[in-house]
Design an enzyme around this catalytic site. Structure first.
Site, PDB file in Angstrom:
ATOM      1  N   ARG A 230      -1.624  -2.592   5.639  1.00 19.31           N
ATOM      2  CA  ARG A 230      -0.890  -2.224   4.438  1.00 19.31           C
ATOM      3  C   ARG A 230      -1.463  -3.026   3.283  1.00 19.31           C
ATOM      4  O   ARG A 230      -1.825  -4.191   3.443  1.00 19.31           O
ATOM      5  CB  ARG A 230       0.616  -2.545   4.583  1.00 19.31           C
ATOM      6  N   GLU A 259      -0.656   2.242  -4.077  1.00 16.92           N
ATOM      7  CA  GLU A 259      -1.355   3.509  -3.839  1.00 16.92           C
ATOM      8  C   GLU A 259      -0.683   4.659  -4.584  1.00 16.92           C
ATOM      9  O   GLU A 259       0.547   4.683  -4.690  1.00 16.92           O
ATOM     10  CB  GLU A 259      -1.379   3.808  -2.330  1.00 16.92           C
ATOM     11  N   HIS A 277      -6.843   5.645   1.998  1.00 18.72           N
ATOM     12  CA  HIS A 277      -5.815   5.560   3.040  1.00 18.72           C
ATOM     13  C   HIS A 277      -5.936   6.741   4.014  1.00 18.72           C
ATOM     14  O   HIS A 277      -5.030   7.565   4.155  1.00 18.72           O
ATOM     15  CB  HIS A 277      -4.410   5.517   2.426  1.00 18.72           C
TER      16      HIS A 277
END
Length: 314
Positions: A230, A259, A277
């Protein structure tokens, strides 16, 4: 027909399956979420969400008759699990089915950060090869790989490393009993030992900025940081500065603190590989994740229990 709330967009197969089996309310399509939930929240028995959209206490409080949450993803730091537990609501998630693809991505970033494949591709495309030879890069085989978080995915990454004759050590909150890899009791100690430090720990408050300037300095000017966990686990500002100052050799990142916003300073650096991601983003893995979301939900409504639920101690 049971009424469920869908918190955000999902893969098409899962959306079609949910629409076939349930009355689905689409929260992300509502221009006024508060008014919509005030009118419909009491009807909702199941919530389908994802690691991206989560479910905070504010949302859960608007769903007084909620009985189950089924989440698309292995991370649950964006879901208020404590609030759900207070109300006896089980939380399903999708571990294991994405281990291979996340591990593959982590090792792809190890290779790319060290050998600079993406940067070399840009070098060829720009026509620079016509004027000069590409600079030397860093060997991967035989090096030292440190893993931050030797859980399900961390173990698969360690297995990948064996194919490159790498020595593996790890750091966890506590030592793992059933592995042969050496345990480093401090993260800074692991970073100092490592040529490649791979972050695959859980997100959340307990790991916020776990990798900070001190850890990056311990990793040093020959070390590489890889993050497939993360974005919150790494102090992003400290990482940008370390890359700019070449206090670490490079980085491979699949995740970021805010993000999809990536610090613009990273775009200017050639010693960092940036991915959107996408670690679990393969057809095979996303289908398996979708199937597990659907089966967790169906099993709860049939039996009252979620087969693959967030662990009790989480």
């Amino acid at each position: 027909m049971k009424c469920i709330l869908q918190a955000g967009p999902l893969v098409p197969w899962l959306e079609e399956t949910l629409a076939r089996d349930y009355e689905v309310l689409l929260l992300h399509k509502q221009p006024d979420r508060a008014a919509f939930l005030a009118q419909n929240g009491a009807r909702v028995e199941g919530l389908v969400t994802s690691a991206r959209f989560g479910a905070d206490r504010e949302l859960l409080d608007k769903l007084p008759n909620l009985r189950v949450i089924s989440s698309f993803g292995v991370g649950y730091d964006t879901i208020d699990v404590a609030c759900a537990r207070e109300r006896g609501i089980p939380v399903g998630y999708t571990p294991d089915v994405l281990n291979d693809c996340v591990a593959d991505t982590a090792f792809g970033l190890v290779l790319d950060a060290a050998r600079r494949f993406s940067a070399a591709d840009r070098f060829v495309r720009s026509g620079a090869w016509l004027k000069a030879q590409y600079p030397l890069a860093t060997k991967v085989s035989g090096k030292r790989l440190g893993i931050v978080g030797l859980g399900r995915i961390g173990r698969v990454i360690a297995k990948r490393a064996s194919g490159f004759d790498m020595e593996v050590r790890y750091h966890n909150r506590r030592q793992v009993a059933d592995v042969a890899y050496a345990y480093e009791p401090t993260l800074a100690g692991l970073a100092q030992w490592s040529d490649f430090l791979v972050v695959v720990s859980a997100g959340g408050a307990a790991t916020h900025h776990l990798v900070d300037a001190h850890v990056l300095d311990a990793l040093g000017p020959q070390g590489f940081l890889i993050n497939v966990a993360r974005g919150s686990v790494v102090d992003e500002a400290a990482l940008v500065k370390a890359l700019q100052d070449k206090r670490i050799a490079g980085a491979g990142l699949d995740v970021y603190e805010d993000e999809p916003h990536v610090p613009p300073a990273l775009f200017e650096l050639d010693n960092v590989v940036l991915l959107p991601h996408m670690a679990s983003a393969t057809h095979e893995t996303r289908q398996a994740m979708a199937a597990l979301v659907a089966s967790n939900l169906a099993a709860f409504f049939a039996t009252g229990r979620v087969p693959v639920a967030v662990p009790a101690g989480a």
